[in-house]
Design an enzyme around this catalytic site. Structure first.
Site, PDB file in Angstrom:
ATOM      1  N   SER A  81       1.263  -5.243  -0.239  1.00 54.39           N
ATOM      2  CA  SER A  81       1.431  -3.835  -0.575  1.00 54.39           C
ATOM      3  C   SER A  81       0.210  -2.994  -0.221  1.00 54.39           C
ATOM      4  O   SER A  81       0.358  -1.800   0.079  1.00 54.39           O
ATOM      5  CB  SER A  81       1.747  -3.679  -2.070  1.00 54.39           C
ATOM      6  OG  SER A  81       2.955  -4.335  -2.395  1.00 54.39           O
TER       7      SER A  81
ATOM      8  N   HIS B 154      -1.738  -1.435  -4.603  1.00 58.15           N
ATOM      9  CA  HIS B 154      -0.918  -0.335  -4.107  1.00 58.15           C
ATOM     10  C   HIS B 154      -1.754   0.948  -4.024  1.00 58.15           C
ATOM     11  O   HIS B 154      -1.740   1.650  -2.997  1.00 58.15           O
ATOM     12  CB  HIS B 154       0.268  -0.085  -5.040  1.00 58.15           C
ATOM     13  CG  HIS B 154       1.203  -1.245  -5.176  1.00 58.15           C
ATOM     14  ND1 HIS B 154       0.857  -2.405  -5.842  1.00 58.15           N
ATOM     15  CD2 HIS B 154       2.491  -1.413  -4.760  1.00 58.15           C
ATOM     16  CE1 HIS B 154       1.889  -3.241  -5.821  1.00 58.15           C
ATOM     17  NE2 HIS B 154       2.886  -2.667  -5.168  1.00 58.15           N
TER      18      HIS B 154
END
EC number: 3.4.21.105
Length: 360
Positions: free
Chosen positions: A234, A299
Site C-alpha cells: 500500500s 498508507h
C-alpha cells in the site's frame, strides 16, 4: 551553407524549403513544434540548438516555455480526431489523455512512444505479489485475513519490529498481503494507474517513486507504530495514486480524461475506505490474534511521498529532474528522513523501552 556568418539561426522560410527539397523525414509533431519555436522569437528564425534538441528528443523547461510562448499556435486538431489507428496506438492515445494535461505533451508522447522497453516493473511486481499470495494461500489453506494464521507472520518477507536488523524486510513486506481484498485492491490500482504512468514516465521514475513509498511506509511504521508488523504494497500504491490524483487536480482544466470528477471522487472514496479498513483491523481485530495486527501508517506515508516527490516527477514529463531545484530539496528531505529513521531504529527502541511483542 545557409548560415555563413555562423549565427546559429536561419529564416523559417529557408528551413521550410530545405525540408521540402531534401524530403527530410521529420515527425509531424516535431515540425509543428519547431515552427512554433521559430515564431516565438523576435526574428522568426529557426535556432540550430533548438533543432538539435528537438531531433534528440531533449526537452528542457526553457524549451517548453518557448513552445508555449510561440506566436503561432500549434495545430488545433487533437489526437482524438485521428482515425485509422490500430488497437495499440489507440491504447497509447488513451494513456496520453489519461496521464498528460497538455495537448503538446500528448502529441509528443504519441509520436515518440516506443514499445521497447515495455512497462515491465509494475507488471512484474503485481505478478510476484499474486504468486506469493497464492503460495501462502495454498500452504496455509487460508485466503481471507491470512495475518491471523499463526504461521503467516513467520515469513521472512514480513516486516516485524523484532526483526528490524534484517533490512530487506523494510522492502519485501510489499509482496505479502492481509488477504484477498487487499491484494485485489493493490493489484487493480497498480495495473490501472501504475502501468500507464510507467508507459509515459519510464521505468526508472515510476519504480523509484513506488519503492520510495514502500520504504517510507515501513520506516514510518517503525517510528509511529513501534509494536506493529507490516504487510502489503500500500505504501507504493498510495504514492502512485496520490501523485496522479494531485497532478490531475493541479492541471484540472487541461486534463481530457472522461468523467474525471466522478472518477476522482470514486478514487478518493476507495482509498479512504481502504485506510479505514486497515485502521479497523489494526485496533479492532474481528478475530482473536496472537499479536498486534499490521499497521495502517504505510498508507499515509505513501500518500505523503506521492504528493511531494511524486507530483514533481509527474509534472516533469521528458524534463531532467537534475536541473530542478525543487527536486533536490525533496530528495534531500527524503534522505534526511531516511537517516533519522535509521538512527531511530538503532537507538530509540532501547532508549524508550518499547514493549515489542515477541517474534512469531
Amino acid at each position: 551553407q545557409l548560415d555563413p556568418e555562423n549565427t546559429g539561426f536561419i529564416g523559417v522560410e529557408t528551413f521550410a524549403s530545405l525540408v521540402h527539397s531534401h524530403e527530410l523525414p521529420l515527425d509531424p509533431a516535431k515540425l509543428d513544434m519547431l515552427v512554433a519555436l521559430a515564431q516565438g522569437n523576435d526574428e522568426g528564425q529557426v535556432c540550430y540548438q533548438e533543432l538539435v534538441d528537438l531531433m534528440s528528443s531533449k526537452r528542457s523547461s526553457s524549451f517548453k516555455r518557448a513552445i508555449a510562448n510561440g506566436q503561432r499556435a500549434l495545430p488545433r486538431d487533437v489526437l482524438l480526431d485521428e482515425t485509422g489507428l490500430g488497437f495499440y496506438k489507440r491504447f497509447v492515445r488513451y494513456v496520453a489523455y489519461e496521464i498528460l494535461p497538455c495537448e503538446m505533451d500528448r502529441r509528443w508522447y504519441f509520436y515518440q512512444h516506443r514499445t521497447c522497453p515495455p512497462p515491465i516493473f509494475m507488471a512484474v511486481v503485481t505478478l510476484t505479489q499474486i504468486i506469493v499470495f497464492l503460495c501462502y494461500g495454498a500452504r496455509l489453506n487460508k485466503w481471507v485475513l491470512q495475518t491471523y494464521h499463526p504461521e503467516y507472520m513467520k515469513s521472512p518477507l514480513v516486516y516485524h519490529p523484532r526483526h528490524r536488523a534484517r533490512a530487506w524486510r523494510f522492502l519485501t513486506y510489499m509482496f505479502m498481503h492481509v488477504g484477498l481484498e487487499q491484494l485485489g485492491f493493490n493489484a487493480l490500482l497498480q495495473l490501472m494507474i501504475g502501468v500507464p504512468l510507467e508507459m509515459v514516465h519510464g521505468i526508472l521514475r515510476i519504480s523509484f517513486l513506488y519503492l520510495a513509498g514502500v520504504l517510507a511506509g515501513s520506516l514510518t511504521v517503525s517510528i509511529t507504530d513501534m509494536r506493529a508488523p507490516l504487510v502489503g504494497g500500500s505504501g507504493g500504491v498510495y504514492a502512485l495514486c496520490s501523485a496522479h490524483l494531485a497532478n490531475v487536480v493541479m492541471n484540472w482544466a487541461g486534463m481530457r480524461c472522461p468523467y474525471k470528477l466522478l472518477r476522482m471522487v470514486l478514487a478518493l472514496v476507495c482509498m479512504s475506505s481502504e485506510v479505514g479498513r486497515a485502521v479497523w483491523l489494526r485496533f479492532s481485530p474481528p478475530l482473536p490474534a496472537s499479536g498486534p495486527q499490521p499497521s495502517f501508517m504505510a498508507h499515509l506515508a505513501g500518500a505523503v511521498v506521492g504528493i511531494s516527490m511524486g507530483l514533481t516527477i509527474l509534472r516533469s514529463y521528458e524534463e531532467s529532474l537534475r536541473a530542478q531545484c525543487g527536486w533536490w530539496v525533496l530528495l534531500l528531505s527524503y534522505g534526511t528522513f531516511l537517516l533519522f529513521a535509521i538512527f531511530w531504529n538503532i537507538f530509540a527502541y532501547d532508549l524508550l523501552g518499547a514493549q515489542i511483542p515477541p517474534p512469531p
